[in-house]
Design a protein around this motif. Structure first.
Motif, PDB file in Angstrom:
ATOM      1  N   HIS A  62       1.778   1.169  -0.622  1.00  0.00           N
ATOM      2  CA  HIS A  62       3.212   1.411  -0.487  1.00  0.00           C
ATOM      3  C   HIS A  62       3.988   0.124  -0.244  1.00  0.00           C
ATOM      4  O   HIS A  62       5.192   0.083  -0.352  1.00  0.00           O
ATOM      5  CB  HIS A  62       3.457   2.369   0.689  1.00  0.00           C
ATOM      6  CG  HIS A  62       2.925   1.843   1.984  1.00  0.00           C
ATOM      7  ND1 HIS A  62       1.585   1.840   2.281  1.00  0.00           N
ATOM      8  CD2 HIS A  62       3.548   1.271   3.031  1.00  0.00           C
ATOM      9  CE1 HIS A  62       1.400   1.298   3.472  1.00  0.00           C
ATOM     10  NE2 HIS A  62       2.599   0.931   3.945  1.00  0.00           N
ATOM     11  N   GLY A 117      -6.352  13.715   1.840  1.00  0.00           N
ATOM     12  CA  GLY A 117      -5.862  12.372   1.566  1.00  0.00           C
ATOM     13  C   GLY A 117      -6.960  11.336   1.723  1.00  0.00           C
ATOM     14  O   GLY A 117      -7.170  10.490   0.841  1.00  0.00           O
ATOM     15  N   GLY A 123      -2.031   7.226   6.840  1.00  0.00           N
ATOM     16  CA  GLY A 123      -1.129   7.539   5.745  1.00  0.00           C
ATOM     17  C   GLY A 123      -1.054   6.433   4.706  1.00  0.00           C
ATOM     18  O   GLY A 123      -0.857   6.705   3.511  1.00  0.00           O
ATOM     19  N   GLY A 124      -1.209   5.203   5.146  1.00  0.00           N
ATOM     20  CA  GLY A 124      -1.048   4.115   4.189  1.00  0.00           C
ATOM     21  C   GLY A 124      -2.242   3.204   4.046  1.00  0.00           C
ATOM     22  O   GLY A 124      -2.309   2.381   3.139  1.00  0.00           O
ATOM     23  N   ALA A 174      -3.748   8.733  12.764  1.00  0.00           N
ATOM     24  CA  ALA A 174      -3.115   9.553  11.727  1.00  0.00           C
ATOM     25  C   ALA A 174      -1.973   8.795  11.055  1.00  0.00           C
ATOM     26  O   ALA A 174      -1.835   8.811   9.819  1.00  0.00           O
ATOM     27  CB  ALA A 174      -2.584  10.848  12.356  1.00  0.00           C
ATOM     28  N   ALA A 175      -1.167   8.093  11.873  1.00  0.00           N
ATOM     29  CA  ALA A 175      -0.031   7.376  11.305  1.00  0.00           C
ATOM     30  C   ALA A 175      -0.493   6.273  10.373  1.00  0.00           C
ATOM     31  O   ALA A 175       0.058   6.065   9.281  1.00  0.00           O
ATOM     32  CB  ALA A 175       0.821   6.801  12.434  1.00  0.00           C
ATOM     33  N   ARG A 194       3.917   1.492  12.212  1.00  0.00           N
ATOM     34  CA  ARG A 194       3.168   2.754  12.122  1.00  0.00           C
ATOM     35  C   ARG A 194       2.447   3.061  13.432  1.00  0.00           C
ATOM     36  O   ARG A 194       2.369   4.218  13.863  1.00  0.00           O
ATOM     37  CB  ARG A 194       2.152   2.679  10.979  1.00  0.00           C
ATOM     38  CG  ARG A 194       2.762   2.951   9.622  1.00  0.00           C
ATOM     39  CD  ARG A 194       1.782   2.677   8.511  1.00  0.00           C
ATOM     40  NE  ARG A 194       2.444   2.808   7.210  1.00  0.00           N
ATOM     41  CZ  ARG A 194       2.419   3.924   6.492  1.00  0.00           C
ATOM     42  NH1 ARG A 194       1.773   4.967   6.937  1.00  0.00           N
ATOM     43  NH2 ARG A 194       3.045   3.975   5.331  1.00  0.00           N
ATOM     44  N   TYR A 222      -5.220   2.153  -2.984  1.00  0.00           N
ATOM     45  CA  TYR A 222      -4.414   2.964  -2.045  1.00  0.00           C
ATOM     46  C   TYR A 222      -4.038   2.188  -0.781  1.00  0.00           C
ATOM     47  O   TYR A 222      -2.931   2.346  -0.268  1.00  0.00           O
ATOM     48  CB  TYR A 222      -5.173   4.225  -1.641  1.00  0.00           C
ATOM     49  CG  TYR A 222      -5.493   5.104  -2.828  1.00  0.00           C
ATOM     50  CD1 TYR A 222      -4.481   5.898  -3.388  1.00  0.00           C
ATOM     51  CD2 TYR A 222      -6.747   5.131  -3.400  1.00  0.00           C
ATOM     52  CE1 TYR A 222      -4.752   6.694  -4.480  1.00  0.00           C
ATOM     53  CE2 TYR A 222      -7.019   5.923  -4.493  1.00  0.00           C
ATOM     54  CZ  TYR A 222      -6.020   6.700  -5.027  1.00  0.00           C
ATOM     55  OH  TYR A 222      -6.292   7.489  -6.108  1.00  0.00           O
TER      56      TYR A 222
END
Lengths: 443, 636
Positions: free
Chosen positions: A130, A91, A198-199, A194-195, A145, A126
């Motif tokens: 979201h 990712g 993701g975004g 890590a959380a 998050r 990216y």
């Protein structure tokens, strides 16, 4: 998929296996066990060791290389060599932006001309994608998050804690509380990272839009390799020549002393620069030796380790010579000579085990110095291959970024923080090892 | 009048109590000696008085009064005036007590500035003269490395005197010095104490030094004082069983080649808690009450106090392993086991770029020795005389410059591991800490019978799996002997095997050496400076001075009828237990350097009988009897 074993991978695995086997062997030797137990009782040492193990785990994942099979007929593989770490962080690796963006940003760092809207900061492809148009939720989303990440980290830590219970019960003398305290901090930080990853780009992106977190994680392997392989390369020479000079004396001693005094008097950077440039020429004139770019970069990395090793054995050699001179006159060596024991046997039974503490201390003390040396050498352009991701190359590019207005600080800051953590952990561990192995401190 | 009064002094290092309730008093001008074996807490007591304890240790209780001043209540700034000002201190190792980059004069000046206000150069010269440093004006400008050990200790004493102290603490002041130098320094200390009315706290392990110096004696054992007595009473009738056993463990002429009394066991660990008497586990006369109730102080004679339950303490003899006579020695066999002829070991002095030899240190300069099987030859001399080099040259560890070593009549070059072995001085340096005892003993012969060898030297065979750090000095020395015996040698070269050990342990090792000689017919070359051990063990004695043997003969001949002035001086310098200071032949000065030996007889600069011809040529051998000869112009 096809596995690729780079030379540095093989050496790195060999090193890890040697360390594990050595550790098991040391359990059977009483004085080593006592010394290592003393290391294990030190809270600082155990905390530092935990952090080091985390770094080594990242580097190990990054050392499992493979080439992906290309879609279509036949045995065709991709040119890029990827590692297990790349696969895990797919990712991060694939979500590249166009250029610089600040940590956790939703918009690019630089203004661009956007069709129909004039010049403005464009949305990232990216980072925060979201969120859609609800940019007002940006901070809320980050907080949410982060909380999720903390919870995740806590759960991971609890799992580790439960899994570690039998260990704690079995080896009660070790400073487990320091290990789990470090793990706690580590779990929380990685959970949050890590959380968020993701975004967002947690540590921002660099000039070509690569995620900086990904780059720093990839740099760890390079740093560790240089720190350990170099010592491995120089160790046999330093050990052999140092003990030989001290024990044999006479003209042998003179020759070896002459050798290292001469080598020591050449400016180190100059010598390394000359050697690296020559090696570069050799690599460039033989493109057929390397199947992929990764192999070429790897060859350069190993060559750099070798060159650093060749220029840095003198310090340890000198220490070992001095210690051997002292040991040679000790009464148990005299007694062994009087008993007719051969020189080789005296060297292996009496001298070598009694200088090993110096070797041990030298290895861990040199490690941090070499990690820093890589950064300096890459900064002046004679370090690793430009394609190899390392702290040095990151710092090198940061030179230009710091000159920008407004400043791009995150690249340098990330490299700095990670390298600082690695070197600090290594130094603290080295201190504890030195205290435990120094015979003057032994009671 | 009481100058120093110590009440119930306690020192703690963690949970351990290395000094546990020590009380004594020192009167003005009195010399009080604290005696005890290593680890009994005597040095810590002295350091606690000065409040100079190492970091880990702290004063856990008690009070120290110096002429009415409570030393433990003083602030640190005032305490600094007391140190050096009212209490002077000298240490064991003069080599490390002086700053090597300052001239000795300026170091004295520093002490003078601190305690007398100003550093008058005349005062420095005065102090140097007082401590007997010849040519004081010139010596004040020298650096410590230009001085010998004895001179450095004199400088240390001068420095301690700079503050005109009321009390001088001397912590093993002569242990690092040679016996002739020791005699000089002890005389100096005694003279200074008398002249200045200075009290002295003398810390030593050497009963001979105590007999020579002390007015009163305190015996320490495991952190406690167990006996306090005036010197005469103490040496006439030691009251505590420990003190009695210490005397019995001392080798001397009377105990020649008999078993010495030893004290079984070892000093208890300072961390141990004691319900009763601390000596109970090693005491031959222990009563049931000794193990449970701390013994009270009792006073068998005025001023003579002892801490023991036993009523009739004075009646207990040496007890336990009393000396037992051994069988008469067989006459010496005709065939010598080892012979050296004109053995020379010279070390080159190299100078310049090309490292050319510009001179030679004649460490061993023509030594003839001969040892028969089953006999002991003692090689006696002060440090630097070349006695260790002789041992190593005979063994083959040291290349020989010229001369021959004959073993059983055959000339031998290089090592002969199966014939000769060596036992070294330092029990801590002679065993590889990384090897188990089993591996150490097997070093010379991999198929050695380790359990049998360990039993032979008085150790339990189960100890084979352990490592050297678990053993005490005496046990390590036994292990070193076992290692040498593994190859079944005929000759054992013992290089000061007991000088690093305490008196009671020394007795055990000497007994062991004697046993082994009788059982295995070993010959010993016993290299030592300890005359008492020579008296105990030796058949023949060779006295060495500056690379040459100056006198040789049987032990009786040399020790009872010494002919060479150096031998006479050496024997006279040994402090005797009787404390009787007879007419002693004191030699002045230090041994010269073997790089520049004096012309003629090497001893003439220090010899009280030197005549003109002594300067001219080295004296030839003068034969006294068939076995006794001396190299002196005055052999009568």
């Amino acid at each position: 998929m096809k596995f690729v074993l780079l030379w540095s991978d093989a050496l790195f695995f060999l090193l890890v296996v040697t360390a594990i086997v050595g550790g098991l062997w040391a359990r059977r030797i009483e004085h080593l066990r006592v010394s290592w137990r003393r290391v294990g009782q030190s809270r600082v040492a155990m905390a530092a060791a935990t952090l080091l193990v985390a770094f080594v785990a990242v580097a190990l994942l990054d050392s499992l290389h493979y080439r992906e099979r290309l879609p279509g007929e036949g045995e065709n593989y991709a040119v890029e060599v990827r590692s297990a770490l790349d696969a895990l962080l797919a990712g991060l690796r694939t979500r590249t932006e166009k250029t610089y963006s600040a940590p956790l940003a939703t918009h690019s760092f630089a203004k661009e001309t956007i069709e129909g809207e004039g010049r403005d900061f464009p949305r990232l492809k990216y980072g925060g994608a979201h969120l859609g148009d609800e940019l007002g939720r940006h901070e809320m989303d980050i907080a949410l998050r982060a909380v999720q990440g903390l919870a995740l980290g806590l759960i991971a830590w609890l799992a580790l804690w439960l899994a570690g219970a039998p260990l704690r019960r079995r080896a009660t003398h070790l400073a487990w509380e320091a290990v789990f305290a470090t793990l706690f901090a580590l779990c929380l930080v990685s959970g949050v990272a890590a959380a968020l990853a993701g975004g967002y780009h947690v540590l921002g992106t660099d000039k070509v839009g690569q995620d900086v977190l990904y780059l720093t994680l990839k740099s760890i392997r390079t740093g560790l390799l240089i720190g350990t392989l170099t010592t491995l390369i120089m160790l046999p020479a330093a050990l052999f020549l140092g003990i030989l000079a001290g024990y044999a004396g006479g003209w042998v001693d003179d020759v070896i002393q002459y050798l290292y005094t001469t080598l020591n008097s050449i400016p180190g950077v100059l010598l390394i620069a000359a050697a690296v440039l020559m090696m570069q020429v050799v690599i460039d004139t033989h493109p057929d030796w390397f199947a992929t770019a990764a192999e070429r970069a790897d060859a350069r990395l190993i060559a750099l380790c070798a060159i650093l090793g060749i220029t840095s054995w003198t310090g340890l050699c000198r220490l070992l010579r001095g210690e051997t001179l002292k040991l040679r006159e000790l009464e148990y060596v005299q007694a062994a000579r009087a008993l007719g024991v051969s020189s080789l046997r005296i060297l292996t039974r009496h001298i070598l085990p009694n200088v090993m503490h110096i070797v041990m201390i030298a290895i861990v003390m040199d490690f941090s110095g070499l990690v820093l040396a890589e950064a300096v050498l890459s900064y002046v352009g004679i370090g690793v291959d430009p394609n190899t991701i390392s702290f040095g190359t990151m710092i090198n590019t940061a030179r230009m970024e710091l000159a920008r207005e407004p400043m791009v600080w995150w690249s340098l800051a990330s490299a700095f923080v990670f390298m600082f953590a690695l070197v600090l952990a290594a130094n603290l561990f080295a201190d504890a090892v030195r205290d435990a192995f120094d015979p003057r401190g032994a009671r | 009048m009481t100058l120093l009064s110590v009440r119930d002094l306690r020192v703690a290092i963690g949970a351990a109590r290395p000094v546990d309730g020590v009380s004594f008093e020192i009167g003005a001008g009195e010399t009080f000696a604290l005696v005890g074996e290593s680890g009994c807490g005597k040095s810590l007591t002295a350091l606690a008085l000065m409040r100079l304890l190492p970091e880990a240790a702290r004063i856990a209780g008690g009070a120290v009064q110096l002429a009415g001043t409570d030393l433990f209540a003083l602030p640190e700034a005032r305490m600094r005036e007391v140190r050096g000002g009212r209490i002077g201190m000298i240490f064991q190792e003069p080599a490390t007590s002086l700053n090597p980059v300052m001239t000795v004069g300026s170091q004295i000046a520093e002490a003078l500035r601190l305690h007398a206000g100003s550093a008058d150069p005349r005062r420095i010269v005065e102090l140097f003269a007082a401590v007997g440093i010849p040519d004081p004006e010139r010596r004040a400008d020298e650096y410590p490395f230009q001085m010998s050990g004895g001179m450095k200790q004199r400088v240390m004493i001068a420095m301690a005197l700079a503050g005109e102290p009321e009390l001088l603490i001397a912590d093993e002041p002569t242990t690092a010095l040679d016996v002739t130098i020791q005699a000089q320094v002890l005389d100096l200390l005694a003279r200074l104490a008398k002249e200045r009315g200075m009290a002295m706290l003398l810390i030593t392990h050497d009963l001979g030094v105590v007999a020579r110096m002390a007015d009163r004696v305190g015996v320490m054992y495991a952190g406690e004082l167990v006996e306090i007595a005036p010197r005469a009473a103490f040496f006439a009738r030691p009251a505590h069983p420990y003190a009695q056993r210490l005397f019995a463990a001392l080798p001397d002429t009377a105990s020649r080649r008999t078993r010495l009394a030893t004290i079984p066991g070892s000093v208890p660990n300072p961390a141990e808690r004691h319900a009763g008497c601390r000596f109970v586990s090693r005491c031959a006369a222990a009563l049931p009450v000794c193990g449970t109730v701390p013994p009270p102080w009792r006073e068998p004679a005025p001023g003579h106090r002892v801490r023991c339950h036993l009523e009739a303490v004075a009646k207990i003899g040496a007890g336990g392993t009393a000396p037992t006579a051994t069988a008469e020695q067989p006459p010496p066999p005709a065939e010598p086991l080892l012979e050296t002829h004109a053995l020379k070991v010279h070390f080159p002095i190299r100078r310049g770029v090309l490292q050319r030899a510009v001179g030679w240190v004649r460490a061993v300069d023509g030594v003839d020795l001969s040892i028969a099987a089953g006999r002991t030859l003692a090689l006696v001399g002060e440090s630097g005389c070349g006695k260790t080099t002789v041992g190593k040259a005979i063994l083959g560890l040291q290349p020989v410059t010229s001369g021959t070593v004959k073993l059983l009549g055959r000339v031998r070059e290089g090592l002969a591991p199966g014939e000769m072995q060596m036992v070294f001085q330092d029990p801590f340096g002679s065993l590889n800490p990384r090897l188990s005892i089993d591996a150490i003993v097997r070093e010379g012969r991999p198929d050695a019978d380790v359990p049998a060898l360990l039993r032979q030297v008085g150790l339990a065979p189960e100890m084979a799996a352990r490592y050297p750090h678990e053993f005490s000095g005496g046990q390590r020395q036994r292990i070193a002997i076992a290692r040498a015996l593994a190859v079944a040698p005929r000759l054992l070269i013992c290089d000061e095997p007991t000088s690093a050990l305490d008196v009671s342990v020394q007795a055990q090792i000497l007994n062991l050496l004697l046993d082994l000689q009788e059982r295995l017919g070993l010959a010993y070359l016993f290299i030592t400076h300890n005359i008492a051990a020579v008296e105990f063990l030796a058949h023949e004695v060779a006295v060495m001075y500056l690379g040459r043997i100056v006198e040789q003969g049987t032990a009786e001949e040399v020790l009872e009828n010494p002919r060479h002035p150096y031998t006479q001086a050496l024997l006279a310098a040994v402090p005797k237990l009787t404390g009787t200071v007879g007419e002693r032949l004191l030699v002045s000065g230090d041994p010269p350097s073997p790089a520049h030996p004096p012309s003629g007889c090497h001893f003439h600069p220090r010899c009280p009988r030197a005549a003109a011809r002594c300067h001219a040529a080295y004296p030839a051998t003068a034969v006294i009897s068939a076995t006794h000869w001396v190299r002196c112009y005055f052999p009568d």
